[in-house]
Motif scaffolding. Structure first.
Motif, short mmCIF file in Angstrom:
data_model
loop_
_atom_site.label_atom_id
_atom_site.label_comp_id
_atom_site.label_asym_id
_atom_site.label_seq_id
_atom_site.Cartn_x
_atom_site.Cartn_y
_atom_site.Cartn_z
N ALA A 1 15.17 -12.01 1.41
CA ALA A 1 14.45 -13.13 0.90
C ALA A 1 13.43 -12.90 0.30
CB ALA A 1 14.31 -13.80 2.38
N CYS A 2 12.65 -11.84 0.28
CA CYS A 2 11.61 -11.46 -0.33
C CYS A 2 11.95 -11.16 -1.68
CB CYS A 2 10.89 -10.24 0.27
SG CYS A 2 10.07 -10.69 1.82
N THR A 3 13.01 -10.37 -1.96
CA THR A 3 13.66 -10.00 -3.37
C THR A 3 14.15 -11.21 -3.84
OG1 THR A 3 14.21 -7.90 -2.23
CG2 THR A 3 15.22 -8.41 -4.51
N ALA A 4 14.84 -12.21 -3.34
CA ALA A 4 15.24 -13.45 -3.98
C ALA A 4 14.19 -14.25 -4.38
CB ALA A 4 16.07 -14.31 -2.94
N VAL A 5 13.12 -14.48 -3.71
CA VAL A 5 11.97 -15.26 -4.15
C VAL A 5 11.21 -14.54 -5.50
CG1 VAL A 5 9.49 -15.83 -3.50
CG2 VAL A 5 11.24 -16.18 -1.78
N GLY A 6 11.17 -13.31 -5.51
CA GLY A 6 10.75 -12.43 -6.52
C GLY A 6 11.53 -13.06 -7.90
N ALA A 7 12.91 -12.81 -7.47
CA ALA A 7 13.89 -13.01 -8.80
C ALA A 7 14.06 -14.64 -9.15
CB ALA A 7 15.13 -12.36 -8.34
N ARG A 8 13.99 -15.51 -8.10
CA ARG A 8 14.04 -16.66 -8.49
C ARG A 8 12.88 -17.61 -8.89
NH1 ARG A 8 18.92 -17.86 -4.24
NH2 ARG A 8 20.34 -16.35 -4.99
N MET A 9 11.68 -17.27 -8.36
CA MET A 9 10.68 -18.22 -8.75
C MET A 9 10.32 -18.29 -10.17
SD MET A 9 7.16 -18.64 -6.54
CE MET A 9 5.92 -19.98 -6.72
N PRO A 10 10.29 -16.96 -10.77
CA PRO A 10 10.04 -16.87 -12.51
C PRO A 10 10.98 -18.03 -12.90
CG PRO A 10 9.98 -14.72 -11.43
CD PRO A 10 10.48 -15.59 -10.19
N LEU B 1 14.96 -4.30 -4.65
CA LEU B 1 16.38 -4.00 -4.27
C LEU B 1 16.26 -2.64 -3.84
CD1 LEU B 1 17.71 -5.05 -7.97
CD2 LEU B 1 17.98 -6.23 -6.00
N TRP B 2 15.54 -1.96 -3.70
CA TRP B 2 15.55 -0.48 -3.09
C TRP B 2 15.17 -0.56 -1.63
CZ3 TRP B 2 16.10 -0.44 -8.16
CH2 TRP B 2 16.53 0.61 -8.78
N LEU B 3 15.02 -1.73 -1.14
CA LEU B 3 15.15 -1.99 0.37
C LEU B 3 16.22 -2.55 0.88
CD1 LEU B 3 11.60 -3.71 0.70
CD2 LEU B 3 12.09 -1.19 1.26
N LEU B 4 17.22 -2.61 -0.09
CA LEU B 4 18.61 -3.29 0.21
C LEU B 4 19.69 -2.22 -0.14
CD1 LEU B 4 17.81 -6.93 -1.42
CD2 LEU B 4 17.97 -6.24 1.20
N PRO B 5 20.88 -2.71 0.34
CA PRO B 5 21.91 -1.83 0.26
C PRO B 5 22.40 -1.59 -1.40
CG PRO B 5 22.77 -3.03 2.00
CD PRO B 5 21.26 -3.65 1.45
N SER B 6 22.55 -0.43 -1.95
CA SER B 6 22.74 -0.14 -3.17
C SER B 6 24.12 -0.91 -3.83
CB SER B 6 22.74 1.44 -3.65
OG SER B 6 23.89 1.93 -2.86
N ALA B 7 25.08 -1.20 -2.87
CA ALA B 7 26.31 -1.95 -3.15
C ALA B 7 26.67 -2.87 -2.14
CB ALA B 7 27.33 -0.99 -3.49
N ARG C 1 22.97 -2.35 -7.43
CA ARG C 1 21.60 -2.08 -7.49
C ARG C 1 21.25 -1.87 -8.90
NH1 ARG C 1 19.34 2.17 -4.00
NH2 ARG C 1 19.36 0.76 -2.35
N ALA C 2 22.00 -1.04 -9.43
CA ALA C 2 21.73 -0.84 -11.10
C ALA C 2 21.85 -1.88 -11.80
CB ALA C 2 22.55 0.59 -11.35
N HIS C 3 22.99 -2.56 -11.65
CA HIS C 3 23.05 -3.76 -12.62
C HIS C 3 21.96 -4.74 -12.48
CE1 HIS C 3 27.41 -3.41 -14.31
NE2 HIS C 3 27.10 -2.42 -13.60
N LEU C 4 21.85 -5.20 -11.25
CA LEU C 4 20.81 -6.22 -10.77
C LEU C 4 19.20 -5.55 -11.49
CD1 LEU C 4 21.77 -7.49 -7.46
CD2 LEU C 4 22.26 -8.49 -9.69
N ALA C 5 18.92 -4.45 -11.09
CA ALA C 5 17.57 -3.87 -11.30
C ALA C 5 17.45 -3.81 -12.84
CB ALA C 5 17.56 -2.64 -10.99
N GLY C 6 18.42 -3.59 -13.73
CA GLY C 6 18.33 -3.44 -15.32
C GLY C 6 18.06 -4.98 -15.68
#
Length: 452
Positions: free
Chosen positions: A15-24, A182-188, A74-79
């Protein structure tokens, strides 16, 4: 079936990661308008930058979504998120740059992270038991509603109270924080069904086979586009509608916040129980309810009627989009879901933009209430086309109805929870599991993993 199945530390990190990705993303259009408003022709330039951002989303979501792989999530999303943060940083750091440069930054900010919505949604459903899928999607819906309710106030407050560039720099920081999250979540996420499914080499599916699967789910995308089109119609025409009714335009913010809160409530209620009826039927009923609410808002003479209609419409629209996400899970095998969600995101954005453009063009010649009614008519046509496509696809594959389900290795968790797709009794994730054409995939392929 309970929200307790969704309560976990990993879902909290998600949820914390999703807020960071979606609020912008939620902040961007209004932030771009505020960024440019003090320049000559600022409002027009701000609108152009906002359009460039949305076009980037529409193009980036399917293109990048098709490249998402479960084993390198993880690599795809992080990039993508990192590049998006760079785009927002460029907009905030160089507000006086040439418009072409700013358009480039806006396109990057919209396109680069556009596949994150689909990837994060797929990752969320992999973090919870199969039986809690509907609840997980409801949690996502509530989170999204909260983000959209908070974003306009945050943008306006920071742009007017601090500096016009601050909202975009905050957006860059939030998106960068989502990369770290993303590094607090599974890599795949689980790649069930990827092996041996439509691949030319018996392994990873080819781009052509994946595109064929996604194209076969077109009715779900059409109805999803109709759902967000109604939301966009209400948002974009509301100021003009309030002026027509003699109500202060300043009420637009609170009314839209109320609609977003209604969406959160609708998502929560949807996840509380199993709902009867086929997904496609529920979707049409909910969409008709949203259309009725938007029509009521257009014809209401006072603020109270408009507010009530928007709150109820937001709740119904949230539930309608949840049924579309659940339908997409029925229509596609697991390995195609991330790409499917990304295409849904692009289709919904296109619906939002198309209805907004139609309403904007009509506002030059007709009253705002008439423009709203025309937009409602367009979305009802899209809803009917999507429903017809789902019915036609279900009726075209009767041979799949009697096929016994095959439990693949990836189905072990589903089998353990009693939710293996196929002709079984009971319900899974709030959707009745039934035999017959309803259980067949929209694409008509009869993949044994295409049910919930």
């Amino acid at each position: 079936m309970s929200y307790r199945d969704v309560a976990s530390r990993q879902v909290l990190w998600w949820a914390c990661t999703a807020v960071g990705a979606r609020m912008p993303v939620a902040m961007a259009p209004l932030a771009l308008v505020f960024l440019m408003r003090e320049r000559p022709g600022g409002y027009s330039l701000g609108a152009v930058l906002a359009a460039a951002f949305v076009i980037g989303e529409i193009v980036g979501a399917p293109v990048l979504g098709l490249r998402l792989r479960h084993d390198r999530a993880r690599a795809h999303l992080a990039g993508g998120l990192a590049c998006g943060a760079v785009g927002f940083t460029g907009l905030g750091a160089l507000p006086g740059a040439h418009p072409a440069v700013l358009c480039g930054f806006a396109v990057v900010a919209g396109a680069a992270p556009a596949a994150a919505t689909g990837g994060l949604r797929t990752l969320l459903t992999a973090l919870v038991p199969e039986r809690a899928t509907a609840q997980a999607l409801s949690v996502e819906s509530m989170l999204t509603a909260g983000v959209w309710a908070l974003s306009p106030a945050a943008v306006a407050g920071l742009a007017l109270g601090v500096a016009p560039r601050v909202p975009l720099l905050l957006a860059a920081a939030l998106m960068a924080s989502s990369v770290a999250g993303l590094w607090l979540l599974p890599s795949a996420w689980g790649g069930d069904g990827a092996d041996g499914a439509d691949g030319a080499d018996g392994g990873r599916p080819t781009a052509r086979s994946l595109l064929r699967l996604l194209t076969g789910a077109w009715p779900v995308y059409v109805t999803g586009a109709a759902g967000l089109a109604l939301l966009g119609l209400a948002e974009l025409v509301l100021p003009a509608l309030l002026e027509q009714r003699g109500v202060g335009v300043g009420w637009s913010g609170p009314l839209l916040t109320g609609m977003a809160v209604g969406g959160g409530v609708g998502g929560f209620v949807h996840g509380l129980r199993a709902w009867p009826g086929r997904l496609r039927t529920r979707s049409v009923v909910l969409m008709a309810g949203v259309a009725l609410c938007v029509t009521t808002a257009a014809l209401s003479p006072g603020t109270a009627g408009i507010a009530a209609a928007l709150v109820v419409g937001g709740a119904l629209q949230s539930a309608a989009m949840l049924t579309r996400n659940l339908s997409l899970r029925e229509a596609l095998p697991p390995h195609a879901l991330a790409a499917g969600y990304s295409v849904m995101y692009a289709a919904a954005s296109a619906g939002y933009a198309a209805t907004g453009s139609l309403a904007g063009a009509l506002l030059r010649t007709v009253a705002p209430s008439t423009a709203v009614l025309a937009g409602v008519g367009l979305t009802l046509v899209l809803t009917a086309v999507g429903w017809w496509g789902e019915v036609r696809a279900a009726g075209a594959s009767p041979q799949d109805a009697g096929r016994a389900p095959t439990v693949l290795p990836g189905d072990v968790r589903a089998a353990a929870s009693g939710s293996v797709p196929g002709p079984v009794s009971g319900s899974v994730s709030g959707v009745p599991a039934v035999a017959g054409p309803e259980g067949a995939a929209i694409r008509g392929g009869g993949d044994p993993e295409s049910g919930l």
